[in-house]
Write an enzyme that holds these catalytic residues in place. Structure first.
Site, short mmCIF file in Angstrom:
data_model
loop_
_atom_site.label_atom_id
_atom_site.label_comp_id
_atom_site.label_asym_id
_atom_site.label_seq_id
_atom_site.Cartn_x
_atom_site.Cartn_y
_atom_site.Cartn_z
CG ASP A 166 -2.11 -1.30 6.69
OD1 ASP A 166 -2.54 -1.81 7.74
OD2 ASP A 166 -2.81 -0.57 5.95
CG ASP B 263 -7.68 -3.58 6.99
OD1 ASP B 263 -8.22 -4.58 6.49
OD2 ASP B 263 -7.50 -3.44 8.22
#
Length: 180
Positions: free
Chosen positions: A9, A11
């Protein structure tokens, strides 16, 4: 031997998105919120009266382009690429205006990654990797491979997944047992 794959991922895993949101909200609303105040909650639940401001900050052109990289993320991801197929899986559909900023950010800070391995999606159950490193329990719940939770202030009370607290932990998890 087939290489295993890791989806990562962006963020709150590669990029300090929350720190930037807090700085922007504090500046615009003169709040003085500290990261520690979240204590297992999302920012929008701590300051619900400023939810619109949070959305405004996230949709601002350039917001995702200038995020800080999490400590050691670049060096560890580079090492991972020597032994694994690495993909970036970011839920860009949450903020559709973030696509180009996120793409440019990834090119700048992770130039050794193949842009064909950047996956801009909504739900990460579409990602067919062996592992997913993510801070979002909802994404980890639906992932079909091995979910690994990256610690963030909003998920500290969630104990349903194997957890890594930093990029040094990621390095240890994936690289300590690789035969040299």
């Amino acid at each position: 031997m087939t290489r295993k794959s890791i989806a990562i991922d962006m963020d709150e895993v590669l990029a300090d998105t929350l720190g930037e949101i807090i700085d922007a909200v504090n500046f615009r609303a003169d709040l003085g919120i500290k990261m520690e105040a979240l204590n297992g909650q999302k920012l929008k639940h701590v300051i619900p009266e400023h939810d619109g401001l949070i959305t405004e900050v996230l949709r601002e052109p350039g917001f995702f382009r200038h995020l800080k990289v999490m400590p050691y993320a670049q060096e560890v991801v580079k090492k991972l690429t020597e032994h694994y197929d690495v993909y970036i899986a970011t839920a860009a559909m949450d903020v559709p205006t973030s696509f180009s900023d996120k793409y440019e950010w990834l090119l700048e800070f992770f130039p050794f990654l193949d842009p064909q391995h950047f996956v801009f999606c909504g739900r990460k159950n579409i990602v067919k990797a062996d592992y997913l490193i993510d801070d979002n329990p909802r994404q980890l719940e639906i992932f079909t491979g091995t979910p690994i939770m990256f610690t963030a202030v909003h998920n500290i009370n969630d104990d349903r997944f194997e957890r890594v607290n930093s990029w040094k932990d990621v390095e240890q998890y994936f690289l300590d047992n690789i035969e040299k």
